[in-house]
Scaffold this active site. Structure first.
Site, PDB file in Angstrom:
ATOM      1  N   HIS A  52       0.792  -1.256   0.007  1.00  0.00           N
ATOM      2  CA  HIS A  52       0.194   0.024  -0.066  1.00  0.00           C
ATOM      3  C   HIS A  52       0.862   1.145  -0.014  1.00  0.00           C
ATOM      4  CE1 HIS A  52       0.697  -0.575   4.422  1.00  0.00           C
ATOM      5  NE2 HIS A  52       1.047   0.466   4.442  1.00  0.00           N
ATOM      6  N   HIS A  60       4.589   7.000   2.558  1.00  0.00           N
ATOM      7  CA  HIS A  60       5.519   6.052   2.549  1.00  0.00           C
ATOM      8  C   HIS A  60       4.741   5.077   1.457  1.00  0.00           C
ATOM      9  CE1 HIS A  60       2.719   4.606   5.850  1.00  0.00           C
ATOM     10  NE2 HIS A  60       2.624   3.463   5.028  1.00  0.00           N
ATOM     11  N   HIS A 100      -5.941  -2.201   4.454  1.00  0.00           N
ATOM     12  CA  HIS A 100      -6.085  -1.098   3.808  1.00  0.00           C
ATOM     13  C   HIS A 100      -5.155  -1.442   2.495  1.00  0.00           C
ATOM     14  CE1 HIS A 100      -2.242  -0.486   6.032  1.00  0.00           C
ATOM     15  NE2 HIS A 100      -2.027   0.782   5.391  1.00  0.00           N
ATOM     16  N   HIS A 123       1.429  -0.662  15.202  1.00  0.00           N
ATOM     17  CA  HIS A 123       0.289   0.237  15.166  1.00  0.00           C
ATOM     18  C   HIS A 123      -0.801  -0.041  15.891  1.00  0.00           C
ATOM     19  CE1 HIS A 123       2.392   2.742  12.111  1.00  0.00           C
ATOM     20  NE2 HIS A 123       2.322   1.850  11.123  1.00  0.00           N
ATOM     21  N   TYR A 144       9.649   1.862  10.032  1.00  0.00           N
ATOM     22  CA  TYR A 144       9.771   2.776   8.864  1.00  0.00           C
ATOM     23  C   TYR A 144      11.295   3.474   8.747  1.00  0.00           C
ATOM     24  CZ  TYR A 144       4.789   3.508   9.209  1.00  0.00           C
ATOM     25  OH  TYR A 144       3.327   3.192   9.120  1.00  0.00           O
ATOM     26  N   GLU A 178       8.077   1.578   4.371  1.00  0.00           N
ATOM     27  CA  GLU A 178       7.480   0.767   5.510  1.00  0.00           C
ATOM     28  C   GLU A 178       7.754  -0.633   5.086  1.00  0.00           C
ATOM     29  OE1 GLU A 178       3.444   0.580   6.456  1.00  0.00           O
ATOM     30  OE2 GLU A 178       3.818  -0.095   8.385  1.00  0.00           O
TER      31      GLU A 178
HETATM   32 FE   FE2 Z   1       1.545   1.808   6.058  1.00  0.00          FE
END
Ligand code: FE2
Ligand code: FES
Lengths: 306, 102
Positions: A153, A213, A198, A245, A254, A264
């Site tokens: 993503h 990112h 996501h 997260h 990251y 990431e």
């Molecule tokens: Fe991400």
């Protein structure tokens, strides 16, 4: 078939200041595989478990950032269908001929309200994932560095946030999976085109078209820690992590590529179905939403984009 | 060879080796003053004006430093290696997330 319309993020084209330094980073350190080059000097890469010919294009440039991100749609009919729907939304489209990127079919191209360029395509040459399709082994030998599994993503900073999210949900059929809100103002939107937590995310911002990112999947938390070792061994500029997260539950780290584009690598995030509820984080809790352990926002993470 | 770098805005001083970039020199002993981002010449937050001193500079994103600015001593600190003592002013800053007015 459960997948229709937009299937997945297909590739990201990143601008890099020095192609050799970029190749050392993405191939030797992260484990992507070079699959082609073209006469514009662009280099095509894929992660080991991707079937299509490329998922990352490195474009030599005098600036950093994202040129475009592309989604693969399920059929040619989807391509023309989304072309009309994007136009009906009021966003101009153009067609990029097949072969403009080696091995990629015709693309529909447009600038979304937040200033980022996105392309859609239905066809890309498939070269396989180095594992036979009969009696497949669990992984191929000889993959380097962090052994990234797939391009997963992008998280983007753009202006006109609400219109961007409306565009992706109404014209492109993505679902809002998770969000950060301050009262009735949405600060962050995590959008999914299928079962993943996501496929793209947007943060409310004042400048158009910025990359926060580009993210790649790893197999486990242990692999994220091993990526952290490689980041130190190879003196890669670290941003934040390894940590977890709250948003998406992913284990993450990251860092920056040699042109200042943030990457990431992550593992073990959540999933969703079309009937899953939207998950919401309140602005008062944004520290925990982003870095679940420290619960403290990091200035560089919030305030650095390319 | 190591040189002294002075941030005019704060008077902060640190030492930076010839093979290091200015941000690495600054961070080595926990000094502060120049915003730190990508450390790779892409994000622009470490933009400085070098008011005196000799230095070498690696490729910087043109989104943040134009050719003309580069000729006039403007640079990204993460791409600058000193060749003499350096004095500089900070121009860059971290971006602010738009937090809606309440
Ligand atoms: Fe991400
Ligand atoms: S820290 Fe990003 S350009 Fe220097």
């Amino acid at each position: 078939m459960a997948f229709t319309g937009i299937m997945r993020p297909g590739h990201v084209q990143l601008r890099v200041l020095d192609i050799d330094e970029a190749l050392t980073h993405y191939c030797d350190n992260m484990g992507l595989i070079e699959t082609d080059r073209d006469d514009q000097g662009r280099v095509y890469l894929k992660c080991w478990d991707e079937i299509d010919k490329f998922s990352v294009v490195l474009e030599p440039s005098d600036r950093a950032g994202m040129d475009h991100m592309a989604f693969k749609v399920a059929t040619e009919q989807d391509l023309s269908r989304f072309e009309s729907r994007v136009k009906d939304f009021g966003v101009e489209t153009s067609r990029v001929p097949a072969g403009e990127l080696n091995g990629c079919g015709e693309r529909i191209s447009f600038i979304a309200p937040g200033g980022h360029r996105f392309d859609l395509y239905a066809q890309k040459e498939q070269i396989g994932n180095s594992i036979p399709t009969t009696n497949p082994s669990p992984w191929p030998e000889g993959i380097k560095g962090m052994k990234a599994i797939r391009f997963d993503h992008c998280l983007l900073y753009g202006n006109d946030h609400d219109e961007t999210v409306r565009f992706f949900t109404e014209a492109l059929d993505l679902d809002l999976a998770e969000q950060v809100v301050d009262g009735d103002v949405q600060i962050a939107a995590f959008l999914s085109c299928g079962y993943k937590a996501h496929d793209i995310a947007f943060i409310r911002h004042e400048e158009p078209g910025k990359l926060h990112h580009a993210s790649f999947l790893l197999g486990s938390w242990e692999q994220v820690l091993r990526a952290a070792d490689i980041i130190s061994m190879k003196d890669i500029p670290l941003d934040v992590g390894p940590t977890r997260h709250g948003l998406t539950r992913g284990m993450t780290i990251y860092y920056y590529d040699p042109s200042g584009n943030r990457n990431e690598v992550f593992a073990e995030d959540s999933y969703r179905y079309p009937d899953s509820p939207v998950l919401t984080w309140e602005a008062d809790n944004v520290g925990q939403a982003i870095f679940y352990h420290s619960r403290v926002l990091v200035d560089s993470f919030m305030g650095v984009v390319s | 060879m190591s040189y002294k770098v002075t941030i005019a805005d704060t008077g902060e001083e640190f030492h930076c080796r010839e093979l290091q970039h200015l941000l690495a020199g600054m961070q080595q002993l926990g000094k502060k003053g120049i915003p730190v981002g990508c450390r790779s010449g892409g994000c622009g937050v470490c933009k400085v004006r070098i008011t005196s001193g000799e230095y070498q500079v690696k490729k910087m994103s043109r989104d943040h430093v134009s050719e003309q600015e580069e000729e006039n001593g403007i640079a990204l600190a993460c791409r600058v290696s000193p060749r003499s003592d350096i004095q500089l002013q900070v121009l860059g800053h971290l971006k602010k997330i738009v937090t809606p007015k309440k």
